[in-house]
Design a protein around this motif. Structure first.
Motif, PDB file in Angstrom:
ATOM      1  N   ARG A 274       0.739  -1.180   0.096  1.00 34.43           N
ATOM      2  CA  ARG A 274      -0.161  -0.080   0.096  1.00 34.43           C
ATOM      3  C   ARG A 274       0.804   1.242   0.057  1.00 34.43           C
ATOM      4  O   ARG A 274       0.472   2.258  -0.333  1.00 34.43           O
ATOM      5  N   GLN A 275       2.069   1.329   0.497  1.00 34.72           N
ATOM      6  CA  GLN A 275       2.988   2.125   0.483  1.00 34.72           C
ATOM      7  C   GLN A 275       2.278   3.481   1.335  1.00 34.72           C
ATOM      8  O   GLN A 275       2.126   4.539   0.809  1.00 34.72           O
ATOM      9  N   PRO A 276       1.904   3.261   2.606  1.00 37.14           N
ATOM     10  CA  PRO A 276       1.347   4.345   3.369  1.00 37.14           C
ATOM     11  C   PRO A 276       1.808   5.415   3.623  1.00 37.14           C
ATOM     12  O   PRO A 276       3.117   5.248   3.854  1.00 37.14           O
ATOM     13  N   THR A 277       1.279   6.545   3.921  1.00 39.57           N
ATOM     14  CA  THR A 277       2.118   7.808   4.134  1.00 39.57           C
ATOM     15  C   THR A 277       1.563   8.400   5.500  1.00 39.57           C
ATOM     16  O   THR A 277       0.299   8.012   5.883  1.00 39.57           O
ATOM     17  N   ALA A 278       2.177   9.440   6.212  1.00 35.63           N
ATOM     18  CA  ALA A 278       1.633  10.148   7.170  1.00 35.63           C
ATOM     19  C   ALA A 278       0.954   9.327   8.404  1.00 35.63           C
ATOM     20  O   ALA A 278       1.732   8.302   8.824  1.00 35.63           O
ATOM     21  N   PHE A 279      -0.311   9.507   8.725  1.00 33.96           N
ATOM     22  CA  PHE A 279      -0.685   8.867   9.990  1.00 33.96           C
ATOM     23  C   PHE A 279      -0.788   7.335   9.750  1.00 33.96           C
ATOM     24  O   PHE A 279      -0.482   6.460  10.542  1.00 33.96           O
ATOM     25  N   ASP A 280      -1.445   6.954   8.478  1.00 33.69           N
ATOM     26  CA  ASP A 280      -1.429   5.525   8.418  1.00 33.69           C
ATOM     27  C   ASP A 280      -0.089   4.848   8.573  1.00 33.69           C
ATOM     28  O   ASP A 280       0.195   3.661   9.204  1.00 33.69           O
ATOM     29  N   LEU A 281       0.933   5.410   8.188  1.00 29.54           N
ATOM     30  CA  LEU A 281       2.316   4.751   8.221  1.00 29.54           C
ATOM     31  C   LEU A 281       2.864   4.829   9.684  1.00 29.54           C
ATOM     32  O   LEU A 281       3.308   3.739  10.128  1.00 29.54           O
ATOM     33  N   ARG A 282       2.417   5.901  10.240  1.00 25.13           N
ATOM     34  CA  ARG A 282       2.880   5.763  11.906  1.00 25.13           C
ATOM     35  C   ARG A 282       1.978   4.916  12.578  1.00 25.13           C
ATOM     36  O   ARG A 282       2.564   4.035  13.474  1.00 25.13           O
ATOM     37  N   LEU A 283       1.033   4.694  12.175  1.00 26.16           N
ATOM     38  CA  LEU A 283      -0.164   3.642  12.815  1.00 26.16           C
ATOM     39  C   LEU A 283       0.647   2.431  12.408  1.00 26.16           C
ATOM     40  O   LEU A 283       0.532   1.804  13.386  1.00 26.16           O
ATOM     41  N   LEU A 284       0.909   2.011  11.243  1.00 29.08           N
ATOM     42  CA  LEU A 284       1.459   0.666  11.168  1.00 29.08           C
ATOM     43  C   LEU A 284       2.801   0.609  11.702  1.00 29.08           C
ATOM     44  O   LEU A 284       3.195  -0.615  12.561  1.00 29.08           O
ATOM     45  N   LEU A 285       3.569   1.510  12.135  1.00 30.57           N
ATOM     46  CA  LEU A 285       5.105   1.436  12.463  1.00 30.57           C
ATOM     47  C   LEU A 285       4.766   1.319  13.808  1.00 30.57           C
ATOM     48  O   LEU A 285       5.493   0.386  14.706  1.00 30.57           O
ATOM     49  N   THR A 286       3.770   1.899  14.522  1.00 28.84           N
ATOM     50  CA  THR A 286       3.552   1.887  16.109  1.00 28.84           C
ATOM     51  C   THR A 286       2.840   0.466  16.380  1.00 28.84           C
ATOM     52  O   THR A 286       3.303  -0.169  17.408  1.00 28.84           O
TER      53      THR A 286
END
Length: 237
Positions: free
Chosen positions: A79-91
């Protein structure tokens, strides 16, 4: 913050994937909470059946950590998420690691309970750790609740409890060392017990780490290594 930020994607499948990830994290967290409660029960009541149950169920937590980590990695790659979505997954990846370690500490408490059943001596002062255990349970539950709400409101209340846990831990260590000195027959038993109390204190630390990861998820700011006062000032700024 509510969960509306992950409901704005064109792809409904992406929304579903993120919601499923969140649900699995909460299920894993609930299992760790159960493990902690059962481990304390086993330790304080000499309940070997419950201790063995905790040890058997640890693999469930390990399996969930591997599964969720893989799903997050796949979503990031596809999906190559960015911004909040990426932070959510990393978190999420960081949170499940903290939960897995907390589960290991709960298992360690259960193992101590089993060791104590084969150890000579007597130590009936386990009620002393029950208050400390309640504090740790509240910290873990509060962190998981914050994740469920996708909010850091009141998060510093949880982190502030860690100092109380540390004080309780130090007090128990002092008192139990005194017991060893007074009656050498209890040395082995008390040393084993101290390992269990140390494991409980570490679970409190990992609950704090959960809170730090949540702050990164919501605000995009790293707050690791900040003191309680610095954390409060940063969040209230």
């Amino acid at each position: 913050m509510d969960d509306s930020k992950i409901r704005q994607h064109i792809s409904r499948q992406f929304n579903t994937e993120l919601e499923e990830i969140r649900h699995k994290v909460l299920v894993m967290g609930g299992l760790v909470e159960q493990q902690l409660a059962l481990a304390i029960q086993a330790f304080t009541t000499n309940d070997m059946e419950t201790a063995e149950l905790v040890m058997r169920r640890d693999n469930l937590i390990n399996d969930m950590e591997v599964e969720i980590d893989l799903e997050c990695t796949q979503i990031i790659a596809l999906r190559q998420p960015t911004a909040f979505d990426l932070r959510l997954l990393l978190t999420v990846i960081k949170i499940i690691s903290e939960l897995e370690i907390a589960g290991d500490h709960a298992e360690r408490i259960a193992k101590v309970a089993i060791k104590l059943s084969d150890t000579e001596g007597k130590h009936d002062q386990y009620h002393e750790i029950l208050h400390m255990a309640e504090l740790v349970k509240k910290m873990l539950n509060g962190a998981l609740d914050a994740f469920a709400r996708m909010s850091i409101d009141g998060i510093t209340v949880i982190t502030a409890m860690d100092e109380k846990v540390d004080l309780e831990y130090a007090g128990i260590v002092r008192q139990w060392v005194t017991h060893m000195m007074e009656d050498p027959r209890n040395i082995t038993r008390t040393l084993h017990s101290l390992w269990a109390v140390r494991a409980l204190e570490r679970i409190g630390d990992h609950a704090c780490y959960l809170c730090e990861h949540l702050i990164f998820m919501v605000k995009g700011e790293a707050v690791r290594h900040l003191s309680q006062q610095e954390l409060e000032e940063k969040l209230n700024a």
